[in-house]
Design a protein around this motif. Structure first.
Motif, PDB file in Angstrom:
ATOM      1  N   ASN A  25       0.829  -1.200   0.000  1.00 19.98           N
ATOM      2  CA  ASN A  25       0.000   0.000   0.000  1.00 19.98           C
ATOM      3  C   ASN A  25       0.870   1.259   0.000  1.00 19.98           C
ATOM      4  O   ASN A  25       0.575   2.221  -0.710  1.00 19.98           O
ATOM      5  N   ASN A  26       1.956   1.237   0.773  1.00 19.12           N
ATOM      6  CA  ASN A  26       2.859   2.384   0.801  1.00 19.12           C
ATOM      7  C   ASN A  26       3.502   2.609  -0.560  1.00 19.12           C
ATOM      8  O   ASN A  26       3.588   3.745  -1.028  1.00 19.12           O
ATOM      9  N   VAL A  27       3.956   1.538  -1.214  1.00 20.72           N
ATOM     10  CA  VAL A  27       4.592   1.660  -2.531  1.00 20.72           C
ATOM     11  C   VAL A  27       3.578   2.130  -3.567  1.00 20.72           C
ATOM     12  O   VAL A  27       3.871   2.999  -4.387  1.00 20.72           O
ATOM     13  N   ALA A  28       2.374   1.576  -3.522  1.00 20.10           N
ATOM     14  CA  ALA A  28       1.349   1.954  -4.497  1.00 20.10           C
ATOM     15  C   ALA A  28       0.971   3.424  -4.394  1.00 20.10           C
ATOM     16  O   ALA A  28       0.584   4.042  -5.388  1.00 20.10           O
ATOM     17  N   ASN A  29       1.090   3.987  -3.207  1.00 20.23           N
ATOM     18  CA  ASN A  29       0.716   5.384  -2.992  1.00 20.23           C
ATOM     19  C   ASN A  29       1.912   6.307  -2.834  1.00 20.23           C
ATOM     20  O   ASN A  29       1.780   7.418  -2.313  1.00 20.23           O
ATOM     21  N   ALA A  30       3.093   5.871  -3.285  1.00 22.26           N
ATOM     22  CA  ALA A  30       4.317   6.652  -3.101  1.00 22.26           C
ATOM     23  C   ALA A  30       4.228   8.041  -3.723  1.00 22.26           C
ATOM     24  O   ALA A  30       4.817   8.984  -3.212  1.00 22.26           O
ATOM     25  N   ASN A  31       3.498   8.181  -4.805  1.00 25.19           N
ATOM     26  CA  ASN A  31       3.390   9.481  -5.482  1.00 25.19           C
ATOM     27  C   ASN A  31       2.067  10.187  -5.217  1.00 25.19           C
ATOM     28  O   ASN A  31       1.752  11.175  -5.882  1.00 25.19           O
ATOM     29  N   THR A  32       1.306   9.689  -4.263  1.00 24.86           N
ATOM     30  CA  THR A  32       0.024  10.301  -3.935  1.00 24.86           C
ATOM     31  C   THR A  32       0.238  11.430  -2.928  1.00 24.86           C
ATOM     32  O   THR A  32       0.667  11.177  -1.797  1.00 24.86           O
ATOM     33  N   PRO A  33      -0.037  12.660  -3.327  1.00 23.40           N
ATOM     34  CA  PRO A  33       0.132  13.772  -2.389  1.00 23.40           C
ATOM     35  C   PRO A  33      -0.789  13.602  -1.178  1.00 23.40           C
ATOM     36  O   PRO A  33      -1.947  13.223  -1.303  1.00 23.40           O
ATOM     37  N   GLY A  34      -0.245  13.863  -0.007  1.00 24.96           N
ATOM     38  CA  GLY A  34      -1.039  13.783   1.215  1.00 24.96           C
ATOM     39  C   GLY A  34      -1.174  12.395   1.804  1.00 24.96           C
ATOM     40  O   GLY A  34      -1.758  12.231   2.868  1.00 24.96           O
ATOM     41  N   PHE A  35      -0.656  11.388   1.129  1.00 27.67           N
ATOM     42  CA  PHE A  35      -0.738  10.018   1.659  1.00 27.67           C
ATOM     43  C   PHE A  35       0.118   9.898   2.910  1.00 27.67           C
ATOM     44  O   PHE A  35       1.235  10.395   2.958  1.00 27.67           O
ATOM     45  N   GLN A  36      -0.406   9.259   3.934  1.00 25.48           N
ATOM     46  CA  GLN A  36       0.310   9.037   5.179  1.00 25.48           C
ATOM     47  C   GLN A  36       0.775   7.573   5.214  1.00 25.48           C
ATOM     48  O   GLN A  36      -0.048   6.680   5.380  1.00 25.48           O
ATOM     49  N   PRO A  37       2.081   7.310   5.039  1.00 27.67           N
ATOM     50  CA  PRO A  37       2.555   5.923   5.030  1.00 27.67           C
ATOM     51  C   PRO A  37       2.349   5.249   6.385  1.00 27.67           C
ATOM     52  O   PRO A  37       2.338   5.910   7.425  1.00 27.67           O
ATOM     53  N   GLN A  38       2.148   3.935   6.342  1.00 29.61           N
ATOM     54  CA  GLN A  38       1.981   3.155   7.558  1.00 29.61           C
ATOM     55  C   GLN A  38       3.230   2.336   7.801  1.00 29.61           C
ATOM     56  O   GLN A  38       4.012   2.079   6.882  1.00 29.61           O
ATOM     57  N   ARG A  39       3.422   1.906   9.028  1.00 25.99           N
ATOM     58  CA  ARG A  39       4.552   1.064   9.400  1.00 25.99           C
ATOM     59  C   ARG A  39       4.004  -0.177  10.094  1.00 25.99           C
ATOM     60  O   ARG A  39       3.182  -0.062  10.998  1.00 25.99           O
ATOM     61  N   ALA A  40       4.444  -1.346   9.657  1.00 24.06           N
ATOM     62  CA  ALA A  40       4.035  -2.594  10.296  1.00 24.06           C
ATOM     63  C   ALA A  40       4.942  -2.856  11.491  1.00 24.06           C
ATOM     64  O   ALA A  40       6.163  -2.809  11.361  1.00 24.06           O
ATOM     65  N   GLN A  41       4.339  -3.099  12.655  1.00 26.50           N
ATOM     66  CA  GLN A  41       5.101  -3.444  13.850  1.00 26.50           C
ATOM     67  C   GLN A  41       4.510  -4.719  14.426  1.00 26.50           C
ATOM     68  O   GLN A  41       3.305  -4.795  14.663  1.00 26.50           O
ATOM     69  N   PHE A  42       5.376  -5.693  14.658  1.00 29.28           N
ATOM     70  CA  PHE A  42       4.933  -6.977  15.171  1.00 29.28           C
ATOM     71  C   PHE A  42       4.896  -6.965  16.688  1.00 29.28           C
ATOM     72  O   PHE A  42       5.666  -6.258  17.332  1.00 29.28           O
ATOM     73  N   GLN A  43       3.987  -7.764  17.243  1.00 29.16           N
ATOM     74  CA  GLN A  43       3.944  -7.959  18.691  1.00 29.16           C
ATOM     75  C   GLN A  43       3.608  -9.416  18.949  1.00 29.16           C
ATOM     76  O   GLN A  43       2.977 -10.077  18.124  1.00 29.16           O
TER      77      GLN A  43
END
Length: 120
Positions: A25-43
């Motif tokens: 999802n982050n890569v697909a929206n890399a050029n989308t203005p205003g997109f807020q990237p997410q980070r996967a964190q395991f627990q």
């Protein structure tokens, strides 16, 4: 023991698949203005030792955490700070985790099959 290994392996498969989804999802929206990237964190799953999951906090928006470093100069030119090099690295790590979890499931399946053959 084989049942718990099967549960742990499937939890790892699910968590790594969701992490791959986040990276895609982050890569697909890399050029989308205003997109807020997410980070996967395991627990660790509860109870302890039963697997892994993505934390709810780990899927939060992390534009402040996902600042481009020196290894990913391409992120500086992106309108939203998505670092393609770091996303690619994360994808390779998640793929390896998925494959390892698949091997755990395969080994647990073989052990269960042996156990069932012995008892019948």
């Amino acid at each position: 023991m084989s049942i718990s290994a099967l549960t742990t392996g499937t939890a790892g498969l699910t968590a790594n698949q969701r992490a791959l989804d986040v990276a895609a999802n982050n890569v697909a929206n890399a050029n989308t203005p205003g997109f807020q990237p997410q980070r996967a964190q395991f627990q660790e799953s509860s109870p302890a030792g039963t697997g892994v999951t993505l934390s709810a906090e780990g899927r939060r928006l992390s534009a402040s955490e996902n600042t481009p470093g020196p290894a990913d100069a391409s992120a500086a030119s992106r309108p939203n700070g998505v670092g393609l090099a770091s996303e690619l690295t994360d994808t390779l790590v998640y793929k390896a985790g998925f494959n390892l979890s698949a091997n755990v499931v395969k080994a647990a399946d073989q052990a269960l099959d042996s156990l069932i053959d012995v008892k019948t």
